[in-house]
Scaffold this motif. Structure first.
Motif, short mmCIF file in Angstrom:
data_model
loop_
_atom_site.label_atom_id
_atom_site.label_comp_id
_atom_site.label_asym_id
_atom_site.label_seq_id
_atom_site.Cartn_x
_atom_site.Cartn_y
_atom_site.Cartn_z
N ARG A 1 -10.23 3.01 -1.21
CA ARG A 1 -10.76 4.37 -1.15
C ARG A 1 -9.71 5.33 -0.60
NH1 ARG A 1 -15.41 1.55 0.73
NH2 ARG A 1 -14.83 1.98 2.90
N PHE A 2 -8.90 4.82 0.34
CA PHE A 2 -7.86 5.65 0.96
C PHE A 2 -6.71 5.93 0.00
CE2 PHE A 2 -3.69 5.20 3.07
CZ PHE A 2 -3.66 6.38 3.79
N SER A 3 -6.32 4.95 -0.78
CA SER A 3 -5.18 5.11 -1.69
C SER A 3 -5.39 4.30 -2.95
CB SER A 3 -3.89 4.65 -1.00
OG SER A 3 -2.81 4.59 -1.93
N PRO A 4 -5.15 4.91 -4.13
CA PRO A 4 -5.25 4.14 -5.38
C PRO A 4 -4.08 3.18 -5.57
CG PRO A 4 -4.49 6.37 -5.83
CD PRO A 4 -4.84 6.32 -4.37
N GLY A 5 -3.01 3.36 -4.77
CA GLY A 5 -1.82 2.53 -4.93
C GLY A 5 -1.84 1.32 -4.02
N VAL A 6 -2.78 0.42 -4.23
CA VAL A 6 -2.89 -0.81 -3.45
C VAL A 6 -2.62 -2.00 -4.36
CG1 VAL A 6 -4.37 -2.27 -2.02
CG2 VAL A 6 -4.57 0.21 -1.87
N ILE A 7 -1.65 -2.81 -3.98
CA ILE A 7 -1.33 -4.02 -4.75
C ILE A 7 -1.73 -5.22 -3.91
CG2 ILE A 7 0.50 -5.38 -5.82
CD1 ILE A 7 2.11 -2.81 -6.11
N PHE A 8 -2.63 -6.03 -4.44
CA PHE A 8 -3.05 -7.27 -3.78
C PHE A 8 -2.09 -8.37 -4.21
CE2 PHE A 8 -5.58 -11.25 -4.12
CZ PHE A 8 -5.81 -11.45 -2.76
N LEU B 1 11.81 12.13 -1.52
CA LEU B 1 11.94 11.94 -0.09
C LEU B 1 10.58 11.99 0.58
CD1 LEU B 1 15.10 14.08 0.78
CD2 LEU B 1 14.90 11.58 0.86
N GLY B 2 10.38 11.14 1.57
CA GLY B 2 9.12 11.16 2.31
C GLY B 2 8.01 10.35 1.66
N ARG B 3 8.29 9.69 0.54
CA ARG B 3 7.27 8.88 -0.14
C ARG B 3 7.55 7.42 0.15
NH1 ARG B 3 3.28 8.71 -3.08
NH2 ARG B 3 4.19 8.25 -5.12
N TYR B 4 6.56 6.74 0.77
CA TYR B 4 6.76 5.37 1.21
C TYR B 4 5.61 4.47 0.77
CZ TYR B 4 10.57 6.91 4.19
OH TYR B 4 11.76 7.44 4.64
N ARG B 5 5.95 3.21 0.58
CA ARG B 5 4.95 2.16 0.44
C ARG B 5 5.12 1.22 1.63
NH1 ARG B 5 8.49 0.61 -4.03
NH2 ARG B 5 6.97 1.55 -5.45
N PHE B 6 4.06 0.51 1.97
CA PHE B 6 4.09 -0.39 3.11
C PHE B 6 3.76 -1.81 2.67
CE2 PHE B 6 3.80 3.72 4.97
CZ PHE B 6 4.49 3.62 6.17
N VAL B 7 4.62 -2.72 3.07
CA VAL B 7 4.39 -4.15 2.83
C VAL B 7 3.64 -4.68 4.04
CG1 VAL B 7 5.46 -6.37 2.33
CG2 VAL B 7 6.52 -4.26 1.50
N ILE B 8 2.49 -5.29 3.80
CA ILE B 8 1.58 -5.65 4.89
C ILE B 8 1.15 -7.11 4.76
CG2 ILE B 8 -0.73 -5.24 5.85
CD1 ILE B 8 -0.40 -2.30 4.99
N ASP B 9 1.17 -7.82 5.87
CA ASP B 9 0.55 -9.13 5.98
C ASP B 9 -0.60 -9.00 6.96
OD1 ASP B 9 2.23 -10.41 4.21
OD2 ASP B 9 3.60 -11.12 5.77
N ALA B 10 -1.80 -9.30 6.50
CA ALA B 10 -3.00 -9.21 7.34
C ALA B 10 -3.51 -10.61 7.64
CB ALA B 10 -4.08 -8.39 6.64
N VAL C 1 0.85 -1.20 0.00
CA VAL C 1 0.00 0.00 0.00
C VAL C 1 0.88 1.24 0.00
CG1 VAL C 1 -1.85 1.24 1.17
CG2 VAL C 1 -1.73 -1.27 1.34
N GLU C 2 0.62 2.16 -0.91
CA GLU C 2 1.32 3.43 -0.95
C GLU C 2 0.52 4.48 -0.18
OE1 GLU C 2 2.24 4.81 -4.82
OE2 GLU C 2 3.34 2.99 -5.41
N LEU C 3 1.22 5.24 0.66
CA LEU C 3 0.55 6.40 1.25
C LEU C 3 0.27 7.41 0.14
CD1 LEU C 3 2.43 7.07 4.61
CD2 LEU C 3 0.30 5.82 4.23
N PRO C 4 -0.95 7.90 0.03
CA PRO C 4 -1.28 8.80 -1.08
C PRO C 4 -0.56 10.14 -1.01
CG PRO C 4 -3.10 8.67 0.47
CD PRO C 4 -2.11 7.62 0.89
N GLU C 5 -0.17 10.54 0.21
CA GLU C 5 0.54 11.80 0.37
C GLU C 5 1.29 11.80 1.69
OE1 GLU C 5 -2.27 15.02 0.57
OE2 GLU C 5 -3.82 13.70 1.38
N ASP C 6 2.30 12.63 1.77
CA ASP C 6 3.11 12.74 2.98
C ASP C 6 2.51 13.83 3.86
OD1 ASP C 6 5.09 12.66 4.88
OD2 ASP C 6 6.51 13.88 3.73
#
Length: 313
Positions: free
Chosen positions: A267-274, A240-249, A204-209
């Motif tokens: 809805r929160f971020s368009p940058g979601v990779i399943f 700088l300040g732009r991050y994506r998060f690797v998540i295990d749910a 998941v990418e944060l849409p903005e910093d």
């Protein structure tokens, strides 16, 4: 068997690596062709090109955390899915050319991760040694005969079955309970059926910093009772300040609470990779409170349809 011979699986080689040990756990891979590759990029290229039906890749270590090369590759190569996970206990031996004794060792060849996990033993037993990095644990042992620059190498147990080396010391890892988690990656779109002991992996990418952005992302899971077993940040690389998060749910995309969390994420971020939903390697059932049961989410949707005068699903 003729069909099996035409099916290939890729793994980080050469023969004898922990990755090969993980692939040996895959029932479907038995009796097929296995391709030893040099790095994660080559393994994924095999899958994308169709040379292999799947690739076994290390993604997390209980001591060092997430494997950044794998996480970054999964974010950049589209349409890959994780279809299974496998755990391999990790320990190491110190090996050398025949005739070498521990007192002769001045320089050690080792993969950087393996070297870090054996640091306490090395400092205690070989305090003045030097380190030469290797591309893999098995390559470290092979290099003893190829370059001759190192006196010894850190390698997996059993390496003496594949190379003419002697074992100078066993169980040299600092953590006897160290485990590496591997994932089997494919282009298969079908999601394995849920078992009740499942894991869902996402990027998941944060849409903005901005202040609160990370909290908003985590709330998508917390408000639906979805526990996270892994969350690790990786720089996107464009600023700088732009991050994506690797998540295990914890849970499966067919679980209502997980599916609803994914909708909130999108809805929160368009940058979601399943990356996939798949059975947990430890087969431990997911625990959650009853207010997050499937029928609670289904009932809430039916209630809303009733307010709108729509028939129930």
């Amino acid at each position: 068997m003729s069909e099996s011979r035409n099916v290939s699986y890729s793994f980080l080689g050469p023969t004898g690596t922990f990755t090969e040990a993980a692939l040996a756990q895959v029932v479907e891979a038995r009796g097929t062709s296995w391709r030893a590759v040099n790095n994660v990029g080559e393994a994924f290229d095999d899958v994308v090109s169709g040379r292999s039906v799947a690739a076994m890749i290390a993604i997390e270590n209980s001591v060092d955390g997430g494997v950044s090369a794998t996480q970054d590759a999964l974010a950049s190569v589209p349409d890959l899915r994780i279809i299974g996970e496998y755990l391999v206990p990790v320990n190491f031996v110190l090996v050398a050319r025949p005739g070498t004794v521990l007192a002769d060792v001045k320089t050690i060849n080792a993969h950087p991760v393996a070297y870090a996990q054996c640091r306490r033993w090395l400092e205690s037993n070989l305090p003045h040694h030097g380190h030469l990095p290797a591309s893999s644990n098995v390559a470290a042992a092979a290099s003893l005969f190829e370059s001759g620059q190192a006196d010894a190498a850190i390698a997996p147990p059993g390496i003496e079955k594949h190379h003419d080396v002697v074992v100078l010391a066993r169980s040299i890892g600092d953590n006897a309970n160290a485990v590496t988690r591997f994932v089997l990656v494919s282009r298969t779109i079908a999601v394995p059926p849920r078992t009740g002991a499942d894991k869902t992996s996402l990027i998941v990418e944060l849409p903005e910093d901005r202040s609160g952005a990370l909290l908003e992302m985590l709330e998508q899971f917390a408000t639906r009772g979805v526990n996270l077993s892994l969350i690790q940040s990786r720089p996107i690389g464009d600023a700088l300040g732009r991050y994506r998060f690797v998540i295990d749910a914890d849970g499966h995309i067919h679980d209502e609470r997980v599916a609803d969390a994914l909708l909130g994420l999108r809805r929160f971020s368009p940058g979601v990779i399943f990356l996939g939903s798949y059975p947990r390697a430890d087969k431990q059932p997911i625990q959650f409170t009853s207010r997050y049961n499937d029928d609670v989410f289904i009932g809430a949707r039916d209630w809303l349809r009733g307010l709108l005068g729509e028939p129930e699903a």
